[in-house]
Motif scaffolding. Structure first.
Motif, PDB file in Angstrom:
ATOM      1  N   TYR A 359       0.807  -1.181   0.034  1.00  0.00           N
ATOM      2  CA  TYR A 359       0.096   0.054  -0.050  1.00  0.00           C
ATOM      3  C   TYR A 359       0.844   1.300   0.073  1.00  0.00           C
ATOM      4  CZ  TYR A 359      -3.638  -3.344   1.293  1.00  0.00           C
ATOM      5  OH  TYR A 359      -4.417  -4.325   1.116  1.00  0.00           O
ATOM      6  N   ASP A 362      -0.840   4.270  -1.416  1.00  0.00           N
ATOM      7  CA  ASP A 362      -2.218   4.417  -1.035  1.00  0.00           C
ATOM      8  C   ASP A 362      -2.351   4.193   0.753  1.00  0.00           C
ATOM      9  OD1 ASP A 362      -4.814   5.101  -0.583  1.00  0.00           O
ATOM     10  OD2 ASP A 362      -5.390   3.579  -1.827  1.00  0.00           O
ATOM     11  N   LYS A 365      -5.243   2.769   2.935  1.00  0.00           N
ATOM     12  CA  LYS A 365      -5.489   1.262   3.147  1.00  0.00           C
ATOM     13  C   LYS A 365      -4.663   0.509   4.190  1.00  0.00           C
ATOM     14  CE  LYS A 365      -7.711   0.608  -1.249  1.00  0.00           C
ATOM     15  NZ  LYS A 365      -7.047   1.149  -2.701  1.00  0.00           N
TER      16      LYS A 365
END
Ligand code: ZN
Length: 428
Positions: A359, A362, A365
């Motif tokens: 992740y 991102d 997440k």
């Protein structure tokens, strides 16, 4: 001033101390917490030391008289582009070998001055933590890398915060891959170097760095994630680092003379205002709950804004794991599973390192549920797994549907249900 004291001790050591011929194991006297809760001299064996005078061995290498200055205005620091250059910029004085001084009493080396008591005990505590991670944590000897440089009573200045050197602390400083044992001022009752639990906590940060951050001085996930406005992923990593360090430190106390001690902070943080720290970090308290405010801060604050709260979330995690491990009588099984969860390249049971990489672009997440999942998938005993699931759902308020009935059969069994100690928070 502090360097003068060390220099004086070193000179004294050379003048009156003996320089015993030694090879491991070495019998020494160290200050160990006894069953009455007092630190008292105890004969112990140092199994990894190669030079008992300079306290150099395969676990740690002590250095005295160093001066470490972190100043964001420092030109050398601003122009440093490699970890080595960064370390060189920080290290204003490298320091020198320490010189411990002993009296040989029937084959046991007795420290001849205060600093030797403090240093020998610190080395012993580091060695115990190393031994814990090797045996309970199942970490192969080669993974520990080189002996950790341990700066003893350095002048450590964080110039942006305070122009005076920091006192009353012990830390693992990943940037320098070193331990710092700072001089004490207020914490005289049990200096941090003598408190085995606190040294084990710091040693746990070293292991977390080696395993979860691949030994990077500036961990990629942390640096990258901390650079954005809100840093939920970095906040989760920091919280796990702190909480698991407390739980492992507790695990090391169970192998010591006094026995399992969930209140191991209390001998050092005994008097006000520090006693509050001891109460806040007591792992045996079972009534701690994630609050809506803390959950929001974890989600939305930057790593800077969140600073200090990693201990709150960490303690929620650590005391939940404590409840599960003790409740099932499987403390060491759980502690070993946690270490296994740090780094695992098996796609069915990815470790914290692999999940943070997955992740990396991102961080939203990389949630509490995902990080907790790494631990859960590494617990193989079903009763223990269920207990861990129930405690984490309860105290960290991780929604049940994120841990049960997912596509991953290694997460929580269907029989898992959150405990009822904590009020249920509304869905995010
Ligand atoms: Zn810590």
């Amino acid at each position: 001033m502090l360097r003068t004291v060390i220099a004086a001790t070193a000179t004294l050591g050379l003048a009156v101390g003996c320089a015993p011929e030694t090879s491991a194991p070495v019998k020494v006297s160290a200050l160990v917490l006894n069953s009455n809760g007092e630190y008292a001299p105890q004969d112990v064996e140092l199994k990894t030391v190669t030079d008992i005078v300079s306290l150099n061995g395969t676990v740690a290498d002590f250095r005295g008289g160093a001066r470490i200055v972190f100043d964001s205005e420092d030109q050398d620091l601003q122009t440093a582009t490699t970890p080595e250059a960064f370390v060189n910029a920080l290290l204003k004085e490298e320091g020198h070998d320490v010189t411990a001084s002993y009296i040989n009493q029937d084959g046991v080396l007795w420290p001849a001055d205060f600093h030797t008591w403090n240093m020998v005990t610190a080395y012993y505590n580091l060695e115990r933590a190393f031994d814990y991670f090797q045996t309970v944590g199942n970490i192969p000897a080669a993974d520990f890398k080189k002996p950790v440089t341990t700066y003893y009573f350095p002048e450590f200045i964080l110039a942006d915060v305070d122009k005076d050197p920091l006192l009353d602390n012990a830390l693992y400083f990943s940037v320098m891959e070193s331990f710092l044992v700072l001089p004490f001022d207020q914490l005289q009752r049990a200096p941090l170097a003598i408190n085995a639990g606190i040294i084990a906590h710091e040693y746990s940060h070293r292991i977390f760095n080696l395993k979860v951050y691949g030994g990077q001085p500036f961990p990629e996930a942390l640096s990258l994630w901390a650079a954005s406005g809100s840093s939920p992923g970095a906040n989760v990593l920091k919280s796990f680092d702190e909480g698991l360090a407390d739980y492992h430190a507790y695990g090391t106390t169970c192998r010591a003379t006094k026995g399992c001690d969930a209140k191991f902070f209390s001998t050092s943080f005994h008097d006000a205002p520090y006693d509050q720290i001891a109460r806040d970090r007591d792992l045996s308290r079972s009534d701690r709950c994630m609050t809506e405010a803390l959950r929001t801060q974890l989600r939305n604050q930057s790593l800077n804004e969140f600073s200090g709260k990693e201990y709150l979330v960490g303690t929620l995690l650590a005391s939940a794991l404590y409840q599960a491990g003790e409740g099932q009588g499987q403390r060491e099984v759980l502690l070993r599973a946690i270490v296994a969860a740090y780094n695992d390249s098996d796609p069915k049971t990815p470790g914290l390192l692999q999940l943070s990489q997955q992740y990396i672009n991102d961080q939203d997440k990389f949630t509490l549920a995902v990080a907790a999942g790494a631990i859960i998938t590494h617990v193989t005993d079903l009763k223990l797994k269920e207990a861990v699931c129930n405690e984490l759902m309860d105290h960290l308020q991780i929604p049940r549907d994120l841990l049960v009935g997912t596509s991953n059969p290694n997460l929580c069994p269907a029989s898992s249900a959150p405990g009822t100690t904590c009020p249920r928070l509304p869905a995010e």
